[in-house]
Scaffold this motif. Structure first.
Motif, PDB file in Angstrom:
ATOM      1  N   UNK A  79       0.551  -1.238   0.171  1.00  0.00           N
ATOM      2  CA  UNK A  79      -0.168  -0.611   0.016  1.00  0.00           C
ATOM      3  C   UNK A  79       1.101   1.314  -0.112  1.00  0.00           C
ATOM      4  N   UNK A  80       1.910   1.384  -0.684  1.00  0.00           N
ATOM      5  CA  UNK A  80       2.753   1.811  -1.287  1.00  0.00           C
ATOM      6  C   UNK A  80       3.788   3.127  -0.053  1.00  0.00           C
ATOM      7  N   UNK A  81       3.949   2.257   1.502  1.00  0.00           N
ATOM      8  CA  UNK A  81       4.764   2.212   1.829  1.00  0.00           C
ATOM      9  C   UNK A  81       6.588   2.004   1.401  1.00  0.00           C
ATOM     10  N   UNK A  82       7.898   1.918   1.516  1.00  0.00           N
ATOM     11  CA  UNK A  82       8.935   1.753   1.426  1.00  0.00           C
ATOM     12  C   UNK A  82       9.907   1.156   2.565  1.00  0.00           C
ATOM     13  N   UNK A  83       9.657   0.203   2.876  1.00  0.00           N
ATOM     14  CA  UNK A  83       9.809  -0.615   4.207  1.00  0.00           C
ATOM     15  C   UNK A  83      11.386  -1.096   3.950  1.00  0.00           C
ATOM     16  N   UNK A  84      11.662  -1.199   5.007  1.00  0.00           N
ATOM     17  CA  UNK A  84      13.136  -1.037   5.193  1.00  0.00           C
ATOM     18  C   UNK A  84      13.596  -2.785   6.239  1.00  0.00           C
ATOM     19  N   UNK A  85      13.134  -3.333   6.061  1.00  0.00           N
ATOM     20  CA  UNK A  85      12.926  -4.338   6.969  1.00  0.00           C
ATOM     21  C   UNK A  85      14.343  -5.075   7.227  1.00  0.00           C
ATOM     22  N   UNK A  86      15.082  -4.735   8.664  1.00  0.00           N
ATOM     23  CA  UNK A  86      15.949  -5.444   8.967  1.00  0.00           C
ATOM     24  C   UNK A  86      16.155  -7.195   9.769  1.00  0.00           C
ATOM     25  N   UNK A  87      16.836  -7.290   9.022  1.00  0.00           N
ATOM     26  CA  UNK A  87      17.173  -8.948   9.910  1.00  0.00           C
ATOM     27  C   UNK A  87      18.300  -8.742  10.037  1.00  0.00           C
ATOM     28  N   UNK A  88      18.122  -9.367  11.672  1.00  0.00           N
ATOM     29  CA  UNK A  88      19.469  -9.372  12.799  1.00  0.00           C
ATOM     30  C   UNK A  88      21.090  -9.917  11.770  1.00  0.00           C
ATOM     31  N   UNK A  89      19.964 -11.315  11.284  1.00  0.00           N
ATOM     32  CA  UNK A  89      21.827 -11.664  10.177  1.00  0.00           C
ATOM     33  C   UNK A  89      20.614 -12.061   9.502  1.00  0.00           C
ATOM     34  N   UNK A  90      20.675 -12.721   7.719  1.00  0.00           N
ATOM     35  CA  UNK A  90      20.104 -13.247   6.910  1.00  0.00           C
ATOM     36  C   UNK A  90      19.906 -14.396   7.879  1.00  0.00           C
ATOM     37  N   UNK A  91      20.695 -15.108   8.239  1.00  0.00           N
ATOM     38  CA  UNK A  91      19.789 -16.802   8.959  1.00  0.00           C
ATOM     39  C   UNK A  91      18.820 -16.244   9.403  1.00  0.00           C
ATOM     40  N   UNK A  92      18.529 -15.424  10.201  1.00  0.00           N
ATOM     41  CA  UNK A  92      16.646 -15.439  10.625  1.00  0.00           C
ATOM     42  C   UNK A  92      15.448 -15.335   9.927  1.00  0.00           C
ATOM     43  N   UNK A  93      16.417 -14.714   8.571  1.00  0.00           N
ATOM     44  CA  UNK A  93      15.448 -14.759   7.296  1.00  0.00           C
ATOM     45  C   UNK A  93      14.858 -15.816   6.856  1.00  0.00           C
ATOM     46  N   UNK A  94      15.163 -17.112   7.508  1.00  0.00           N
ATOM     47  CA  UNK A  94      14.740 -18.508   8.152  1.00  0.00           C
ATOM     48  C   UNK A  94      13.305 -18.196   8.312  1.00  0.00           C
ATOM     49  N   UNK A  95      13.312 -17.820   9.331  1.00  0.00           N
ATOM     50  CA  UNK A  95      12.109 -17.784   9.874  1.00  0.00           C
ATOM     51  C   UNK A  95      10.507 -16.803   9.101  1.00  0.00           C
ATOM     52  N   UNK A  96      11.580 -15.731   7.747  1.00  0.00           N
ATOM     53  CA  UNK A  96      10.567 -15.264   7.348  1.00  0.00           C
ATOM     54  C   UNK A  96      10.516 -14.917   6.148  1.00  0.00           C
ATOM     55  N   UNK A  97      11.063 -16.981   5.445  1.00  0.00           N
ATOM     56  CA  UNK A  97      11.014 -16.586   4.124  1.00  0.00           C
ATOM     57  C   UNK A  97      10.273 -16.755   2.944  1.00  0.00           C
ATOM     58  N   UNK A  98       8.870 -17.285   3.822  1.00  0.00           N
ATOM     59  CA  UNK A  98       8.093 -17.695   3.251  1.00  0.00           C
ATOM     60  C   UNK A  98       7.307 -15.865   2.660  1.00  0.00           C
ATOM     61  N   UNK A  99       7.485 -14.847   3.333  1.00  0.00           N
ATOM     62  CA  UNK A  99       7.256 -13.291   2.697  1.00  0.00           C
ATOM     63  C   UNK A  99       7.847 -13.367   2.114  1.00  0.00           C
ATOM     64  N   UNK A 100       8.782 -13.567   2.266  1.00  0.00           N
ATOM     65  CA  UNK A 100      10.128 -13.099   1.822  1.00  0.00           C
ATOM     66  C   UNK A 100      10.043 -13.420  -0.252  1.00  0.00           C
ATOM     67  N   UNK A 101       9.844 -15.157  -0.115  1.00  0.00           N
ATOM     68  CA  UNK A 101       9.005 -15.171  -1.292  1.00  0.00           C
ATOM     69  C   UNK A 101       8.336 -15.872  -1.944  1.00  0.00           C
ATOM     70  N   UNK A 102       7.259 -16.382  -1.211  1.00  0.00           N
ATOM     71  CA  UNK A 102       5.706 -16.365  -0.947  1.00  0.00           C
ATOM     72  C   UNK A 102       5.067 -15.029  -1.214  1.00  0.00           C
ATOM     73  N   UNK A 103       5.055 -14.042  -0.659  1.00  0.00           N
ATOM     74  CA  UNK A 103       4.544 -12.721  -0.458  1.00  0.00           C
ATOM     75  C   UNK A 103       4.780 -11.458  -1.818  1.00  0.00           C
ATOM     76  N   UNK A 104       6.250 -11.143  -1.225  1.00  0.00           N
ATOM     77  CA  UNK A 104       7.435 -10.337  -1.479  1.00  0.00           C
ATOM     78  C   UNK A 104       7.291 -10.152  -2.974  1.00  0.00           C
TER      79      UNK A 104
END
Lengths: 362, 428
Positions: free
Chosen positions: A98-123
């Motif tokens: 909806x038009x914002x420009x978020x910058x999402x910081x992962x403390x390390x990309x290892x933790x992005x594994x917990x969010x990978x569904x949103x990175x791959x499937x949503x984003x």
């Protein structure tokens, strides 16, 4: 879990080539400062840009990348989240819808594994699924790659993981110039960008020109940079491995081998043109990456060269990658598990002299 | 933004156990609205200005654990042997971590080292009640859980030194202590990651008993994690399944009030974690995690419930870490008054006092334990220091249970059959 902000003792010195388009080695800034100023300037330029993640606010960032931003932009735009990667990555994606420009910081990309569904499937897929109606201008950023002494779960490279997914752009800065120019490009880009930093580079200083320091500075996504020109062998690398490749090139130069070092900068899109042009000149290719060898970035580069420049190759492509094992904790094993400068030197010599009998590598 | 600060105002954190003791020191946190800066934004992070540490003014008399189904136990007293065992385990935990800090600063260990100082009452209070067959699943702050479960100081210290004699031969490191022999199912480095694994261990016990008809499969699993994890989805997903399937597990929240530099009150809409148990149909208990005897009392009941097949329990232990999040955390955000408050409630001092007041142990006996632990740790350091580094060949070992997974080499044979594979000189 994250534990230390620490400077690695091993220093990676950049090598400077004549082709840098700025002349005077004016000012030096660290990669940390480069990222911090890029974030600061983009937040200042566009009120739709906000930063969210764990410890980005009051703690000033686990690795101090967001230092000072909370004070400057307030808690509405620098948001400390609970430890809920799936939650806040998804919230970021929704905000970007909806038009914002978020910058999402992962403390390390290892933790992005917990969010990978949103990175791959949503984003990554929304623009396509919605037939271009909904774009997702979001940046997922944080340190990636092998750290030091933190074991298997905290020490791995996700470049090829994310780069295999259509809809994502994957950037891998090496120097301060890269960090500034690419992060600004990522934030301004209309698509989801996975921005892979390296913890061990944060404290490294690199000279930057006045142009780089200008708030309008931005680098194109998808363009590699030739860090050092050469004529005998092409070495491709990204992130911390660029420093290793430049070191290797120095050693090779002393032995009469002129290596061309390509800093990929962008893993997806991949600058096939720059790579192939270089290989057609040098006729030899060594790819270097920290990640696992199988189905990696090197494999993709190799395929591109086989497809487009097969007839130009004078030697088999050499691929340097991390060992095909989870990262061991013990320091001596850890060193064996990640590429070293001497590995690059050896591979380049093999490619140039074919003096070592061919061993079928893994 | 139209969010208001009141949305984030918690009820005071209760601190009382099922059985009040005379030295109860309840504690409450509250927002100090009078100090709120009216010009500051009221959105999320703005509550930071409102957070103030407040030592309790007066004891709370009402028990906040109304939802708790625990029965009162009649007798708080421990035997002398039990008291000494608890004391020894807590001293071991404390001294071991102090030794780790020393060794880290001397460059003997590396990477992330998260120490457990201050939280010993939780590990000791729970794990010392377990049988060897019971499971423990821990976090990145896992050294002391491993020690309490019986993994030797030598094995843990060696692991931290990255030596071949470590409990994971130097492959795991500080955040990944595994010991199959002791049913220590690991330290997990990511928030929430251990909870499903622990729930799976509990599932396996139930499955073995009910599907495989192994009557003796009555193992209980303890899942340890912190307050930060209780905002993570995996926590809720597993509370649901554990209650749904009545799994033999105890979810032990070590609420030390801080997730690195994020105050629990700033991260959680309702900071009373124990309340989330009843929401999923299991008892939720809040206990003073600085008092090993209270922890032990609650643990006894929760473990018993699990063992009897009555299902899971959520236990919130209010505790405090005396050091930063890790050895490199500058620890600048915690209020000195808060640190002092908890330092004064050191769980080891409290147990010592209890043992003395009840004539359960003499000063000499306790000193002897401390001396013994000192010797054990000196030995562990010496052992670790003198142990060999993992050999090069180890790099390729243990990736697969069946090393044929490494694939087929150019000669058409499995790569693991190549002599170079075990010599550690194969191409990787």
């Amino acid at each position: 879990m994250w534990g230390v902000i620490r400077q690695k003792t091993q220093s990676i010195r950049p090598a400077f080539s004549a082709i840098r388009h700025f002349s005077s080695a004016a000012k030096e800034i660290t990669v940390r400062e480069a990222l911090n100023t890029a974030l600061d300037e983009e937040m200042s330029a566009d009120p739709k840009v906000f930063l969210m993640g764990e410890e980005v606010g009051e703690y000033q960032g686990a690795y101090k990348i967001s230092k000072g931003l909370l004070d400057k932009y307030g808690p509405d735009r620098v948001l400390d989240t609970p430890i809920t990667e799936a939650g806040f990555a998804g919230i970021g994606v929704g905000a970007a819808y909806y038009g914002l420009r978020p910058v999402v910081e992962f403390m390390t990309f290892n933790f992005s594994m917990q969010a990978i569904d949103h990175i791959i499937n949503s984003a990554a897929k929304s623009n396509y699924m919605s037939a271009g109606q909904i774009s997702v201008p979001i940046v997922f950023r944080g340190p990636n790659g092998a750290a030091a002494g933190v074991g298997a779960q905290h020490s791995q490279c996700y470049a090829s993981w994310y780069a295999s997914c259509p809809g994502l752009k994957v950037l891998t800065p090496y120097s301060s110039e890269d960090a500034r120019g690419l992060l600004k490009a990522a934030i301004r880009d209309p698509d989801p960008v996975v921005f892979l930093e390296n913890e061990l580079l944060y404290g490294e200083s690199f000279p930057v020109s006045a142009e780089v320091l200008d708030s309008s500075f931005c680098l194109p996504i998808g363009k590699a940079k030739i860090e050092r020109e050469g004529k005998d062998v092409t070495i491709t690398a990204y992130s911390k491995m660029v420093g290793f490749a430049l070191k290797a090139a120095e050693i090779l130069a002393k032995e009469g081998i002129s290596a061309e070092v390509i800093n990929l900068r962008s893993i997806r899109p991949l600058d096939r043109s720059t790579i192939n042009t270089s290989v057609r000149k040098t006729n030899r290719l060594v790819t270097v990456e920290e990640g696992f060898p199988q189905h990696g970035v090197g494999a993709e580069i190799c395929t591109s060269v086989i497809e487009e420049s097969f007839g130009y190759l004078d030697a088999p492509v050499e691929r340097i990658a991390g060992a095909d094992v989870p990262m061991p904790y013990a320091a001596n094993l850890e060193r064996m598990a990640v590429p070293q400068i001497e590995d690059i030197v050896r591979a380049a010599k093999r490619a140039c002299h074919r003096s070592v009998p061919l061993v079928a590598a893994a | 933004m139209s969010f208001t600060a009141t949305k984030f105002a918690p009820s005071p954190l209760p601190l009382s156990s099922t059985t009040p003791r005379s030295n109860d020191k309840p504690l409450s946190f509250s927002f100090d609205h009078s100090k709120a800066n009216p010009s500051s934004s009221s959105f999320l992070g703005s509550t930071r200005k409102l957070l103030r540490f407040r030592a309790p003014a007066k004891p709370r008399s009402s028990s906040p654990v109304a939802a708790v189904l625990l029965q009162q136990t009649s007798n708080l007293l421990i035997t002398k042997e039990e008291g000494l065992e608890l004391y020894e385990d807590m001293i071991l935990g404390r001294f071991f971590e102090d030794k780790c800090a020393e060794m880290y600063y001397r460059g003997k260990m590396f990477g992330f080292v998260h120490l457990y100082n201050g939280q010993e009452a939780v590990s000791t209070g729970f794990i010392k009640l377990l049988k060897k067959e019971d499971y423990v699943v821990s976090t990145y702050r896992d050294h002391v859980h491993a020690l309490s479960k019986g993994v030797s100081s030598r094995a843990v210290m060696s692991e931290l030194f990255g030596k071949a004699t470590g409990c994971c031969r130097g492959q795991g490191g500080s955040m990944h202590m595994f010991s199959k022999e002791h049913n220590m199912l690991g330290g997990f480095a990511f928030i929430g990651e251990g909870i499903p694994v622990a729930t799976g261990a509990a599932f396996s016990s139930k499955y073995r008993r009910e599907v495989l008809n192994q009557a003796d499969a009555d193992q209980v699993t303890l899942a340890f994690f912190g307050d930060g994890t209780c905002n993570n989805g995996q926590f809720y997903e597993c509370l649901n399944m554990a209650a749904l399937w009545k799994l033999p597990i105890v979810f032990v929240v070590e609420n030390n009030l801080w997730a690195i530099g994020m105050s629990h009150l700033r991260a959680t809409s309702d900071p009373q974690i124990w309340k989330k148990g009843p929401a999923f149909g299991m008892p939720g208990v809040h206990v003073d995690g600085m008092d090993v005897l209270k922890v032990r009392e609650v643990a006894k009941e929760a473990i018993g419930r699990a063992r009897r097949g009555e299902g899971p329990t959520l236990v919130e232990c209010e505790t405090y870490r005396f050091r930063g999040h890790s050895l490199a955390d500058p620890d600048e955000l915690r209020d000195p008054a808060e640190k002092e408050y908890y330092a004064a409630r050191d769980p080891i001092t409290a147990l010592k006092q209890y043992l003395a007041e009840n004539n359960l142990a003499s000063e000499q006996e306790l000193k002897a334990i401390e001396k013994k632990i000192d010797e054990i740790l000196d030995d562990a350091v010496e052992f670790a220091d003198n142990s060999p580094l993992p050999p090069r060949s180890q790099l390729l070992e243990n990736v697969f249970a069946d090393p044929k997974g490494f694939g087929i080499g150019p000669d058409g044979k499995y790569r693991c059959e190549d002599p170079k594979f075990t010599e550690g000189t194969a191409q990787v």
